[in-house]
Design an enzyme around this catalytic site. Structure first.
Site, PDB file in Angstrom:
ATOM      1  N   HIS A  27      47.363  28.348  46.335  1.00  0.00           N
ATOM      2  CA  HIS A  27      47.053  27.179  47.295  1.00  0.00           C
ATOM      3  C   HIS A  27      47.459  25.933  47.632  1.00  0.00           C
ATOM      4  O   HIS A  27      48.386  25.242  48.453  1.00  0.00           O
ATOM      5  CB  HIS A  27      45.538  26.876  47.666  1.00  0.00           C
ATOM      6  N   LYS A  51      32.051  38.576  53.090  1.00  0.00           N
ATOM      7  CA  LYS A  51      32.174  38.948  51.592  1.00  0.00           C
ATOM      8  C   LYS A  51      31.422  37.594  51.007  1.00  0.00           C
ATOM      9  O   LYS A  51      31.547  37.163  51.230  1.00  0.00           O
ATOM     10  CB  LYS A  51      33.931  38.132  51.362  1.00  0.00           C
ATOM     11  N   ARG A 100      53.464  35.946  48.303  1.00  0.00           N
ATOM     12  CA  ARG A 100      54.132  35.967  47.005  1.00  0.00           C
ATOM     13  C   ARG A 100      55.352  37.286  46.636  1.00  0.00           C
ATOM     14  O   ARG A 100      55.876  37.115  46.402  1.00  0.00           O
ATOM     15  CB  ARG A 100      52.589  35.968  46.350  1.00  0.00           C
ATOM     16  N   SER A 138      43.182  34.390  44.473  1.00  0.00           N
ATOM     17  CA  SER A 138      41.896  33.894  44.464  1.00  0.00           C
ATOM     18  C   SER A 138      41.602  35.270  43.791  1.00  0.00           C
ATOM     19  O   SER A 138      40.180  35.291  43.554  1.00  0.00           O
ATOM     20  CB  SER A 138      41.097  32.805  45.121  1.00  0.00           C
TER      21      SER A 138
HETATM   22  O1  PNS Z   1      42.446  33.759  52.406  1.00  0.00           O
HETATM   23  P1  PNS Z   1      42.126  34.904  52.958  1.00  0.00           P
HETATM   24  O2  PNS Z   1      40.698  35.223  52.674  1.00  0.00           O
HETATM   25  O3  PNS Z   1      43.261  35.534  53.178  1.00  0.00           O
HETATM   26  O4  PNS Z   1      42.430  34.233  54.837  1.00  0.00           O
HETATM   27  C1  PNS Z   1      41.975  35.366  55.449  1.00  0.00           C
HETATM   28  C2  PNS Z   1      41.932  34.580  57.539  1.00  0.00           C
HETATM   29  C3  PNS Z   1      41.132  33.866  57.188  1.00  0.00           C
HETATM   30  C4  PNS Z   1      43.303  34.127  57.336  1.00  0.00           C
HETATM   31  C5  PNS Z   1      41.508  35.690  58.353  1.00  0.00           C
HETATM   32  O5  PNS Z   1      40.462  36.359  57.879  1.00  0.00           O
HETATM   33  C6  PNS Z   1      41.360  35.065  59.743  1.00  0.00           C
HETATM   34  O6  PNS Z   1      42.293  34.706  60.374  1.00  0.00           O
HETATM   35  N1  PNS Z   1      40.374  35.158  60.217  1.00  0.00           N
HETATM   36  C7  PNS Z   1      39.412  34.612  61.337  1.00  0.00           C
HETATM   37  C8  PNS Z   1      39.677  35.577  62.123  1.00  0.00           C
HETATM   38  C9  PNS Z   1      40.333  35.738  63.173  1.00  0.00           C
HETATM   39  O7  PNS Z   1      41.235  35.367  64.031  1.00  0.00           O
HETATM   40  N2  PNS Z   1      41.244  37.810  63.301  1.00  0.00           N
HETATM   41  C10 PNS Z   1      41.793  37.769  64.391  1.00  0.00           C
HETATM   42  C11 PNS Z   1      43.095  38.080  64.391  1.00  0.00           C
HETATM   43  S1  PNS Z   1      43.777  38.761  62.692  1.00  0.00           S
END
Ligand code: PNS
Length: 171
Positions: A27, A51, A100, A138
C-alpha cells in the site's frame, strides 16, 4: 469547480480506496506512486465492511495518518457506501488501485468496469506495484500474524509494532 481537474481548488485528486487491514508496504508503495501522479491522494479506508477487521477502523486511520505524515500530498479518511459517489463528493478525477499479478487483474477489472458503468467520467488507474512486493497482501499478512510469524518488511514498522502489541495482548 473545474471540469478539467474535478476539484474546486484546481487540484487533481485521486482516491486510493481499500480496507487497509492492515496497511502493508505494498500500500505504501502504491500511495507513493500515486502521489507522484496526482496533486492530492486521499487514502480512503472502507468502513462498515461485512468482514470482521483485524484492526478497528480508528486504528487503521491513525496508523495510515502516521505512516503517510511526511507525504504532504496525501491525506487519510474513511468512506462508506458507493465508491463513485464518495469520489465525486471528494472531487476526484481517478481511483487508483495496485496490481501485483493476474489474480489482481481478475479482481480489479470487474470493479473498474462497474465503477465506469456507474460514473463514466471517473477513471480508474491500475498501477503495477514494485515487483519485489508481489507476495505482499493484507490477507497473507494477517495469516502470518495469526500464526506468529515475523511481519518485518511486510508492513511499515509502526504497523508491525501495533500488531506485535496486539499479539502480546492475546497471549
Ligand atoms: O482493500 P480491498 O478490500 O480490496 O478494497 C475493496 C474496495 C474498498 C475498493 C471495494 O470493496 C469498494 O470499492 N467498495 C465500495 C463499494 C462499492 O462502491 N461497490 C460497487 C462498485 S465495485
Amino acid at each position: 469547480m473545474s471540469a478539467a481537474t474535478g476539484s474546486r481548488s484546481g487540484e487533481r485528486v485521486a482516491i486510493c480506496p481499500g480496507s487497509f487491514d492492515p496497511l502493508t508496504v505494498g500500500h505504501v508503495d502504491l500511495v507513493r506512486r500515486a502521489s507522484q501522479l496526482f496533486d492530492r491522494v486521499v487514502v480512503s479506508i472502507l468502513v462498515n465492511d461485512q468482514k470482521t477487521p483485524l484492526l478497528p477502523q480508528a486504528e487503521r486511520v491513525e496508523l495510515a495518518r502516521a505512516v503517510f505524515a511526511e507525504l504532504t500530498r496525501v491525506e487519510v479518511e474513511t468512506f462508506d457506501g458507493l465508491l463513485v459517489e464518495y469520489a465525486s463528493r471528494r472531487g476526484a478525477v481517478a481511483i487508483v488501485r495496485g496490481l501485483r499479478n493476474a489474480t489482481d487483474v481478475e479482481y480489479e477489472l470487474p470493479m473498474t468496469l462497474m465503477n465506469r458503468h456507474l460514473r463514466p467520467s471517473l477513471e480508474t488507474v491500475l498501477l503495477p506495484i514494485a515487483i519485489e512486493l508481489g507476495h505482499v497482501s493484507s490477507r497473507l499478512v494477517k495469516e502470518v500474524w495469526r500464526l506468529g510469524g515475523d511481519l518485518r518488511g511486510l508492513v511499515p514498522p509502526l504497523v508491525e509494532a501495533r500488531l506485535r502489541d496486539r499479539r502480546l495482548q492475546r497471549t
